[in-house]
Design an enzyme around this catalytic site. Structure first.
Site: not given
Ligand code: LAC
Length: 230
Positions: A15, A17, A46, A122-123
């Site tokens: 992941d 963030y 956030r 990641s998003n």
């Molecule tokens: C990601 C965040 C949302 O997907 O944590 O990196």
């Protein structure tokens, strides 16, 4: 107690963030713009950002993570009675390009990348992720950056995890997902990935019927689990 058996993983999927990148490193920039309120702004920003991705998922809609992050910032400022004209919004949004990696990230990825292909799921948008990776000098450790924008759906929608398997060329049992976001670990575990929860701050686990295979307090602590050392 015997140590957990070393999993047979083909690839590690991180992941971004909260896991590789410390979103709290944006607090200082928020504090410059809103003296004394940086922490509050950053934390609400956030929380809203994540909430909006989940709402969009539930509605079957998609706006990319840049747009979601922008709207989350505008709302957060409005709800805290802070002025956020477009130039301030854009300046704070662009701090996402300079988000700092946690200090344990580079040393751990350096070792892990010698033993596994490493990728990001990641998003974030492809551009946000690429710039943040390069800002922190991590590009040499990663073989792929997979973004929610490729399927117009956010984690923890299983569609995105399925897409990641397709891109990596491995089924869920060969993929180790590493995330500091409990909701992401839960989704990844529900999908069938082997999961590591990175719990740097000693947070309680959120039990939605799944538990991480391993919990570590930093990425460096993942190394011995995989039979590696610094
Ligand atoms: C990601 C965040 C949302 O997907 O944590 O990196």
């Amino acid at each position: 107690m015997a140590p957990p058996e070393k999993p047979d993983l083909k690839v590690l999927l991180f992941d971004a963030y909260g896991t590789l990148f410390d979103v709290d490193s944006l607090i200082a920039g928020c504090d410059q713009v809103f003296p004394g309120r940086g922490l509050e702004v950053c934390r609400l920003w956030r929380a809203k950002q994540l909430e909006y991705t989940q709402l969009l998922n539930m509605m079957g809609r998609f706006e990319d993570f840049w747009q979601v992050t922008s709207k989350a910032l505008v709302f957060s400022c409005r709800s805290l009675n802070l002025e956020c004209p477009p130039e301030v919004r854009d300046r704070l949004l662009e701090s996402y390009f300079q988000v700092d990696a946690f200090s344990d990230v580079a040393p751990a990825l350096e070792v892990l990348s010698r033993h596994y292909p490493l990728a990001i799921l990641s998003n974030g948008t492809p551009k946000m992720l690429k710039v943040a990776v390069e800002h922190n000098g991590l590009q040499g450790f990663l073989t792929q950056i997979i973004s929610a924008s490729e399927v117009n759906s956010y984690k923890p929608n299983l569609q995105l995890y399925r897409w990641a398997c397709q891109k990596l060329g491995h089924g869920p049992d060969g993929v180790g997902v590493v995330s500091a976001n409990a909701w992401d670990v839960t989704g990844a575990r529900a999908f069938g990935f082997w999961t590591t929860w990175v719990n740097r701050r000693g947070a309680p686990w959120e039990d939605l019927g799944f538990t991480p295979d391993v919990t570590v307090s930093s990425l460096v602590d993942l190394l011995p689990v995989l039979g590696l050392s610094l």
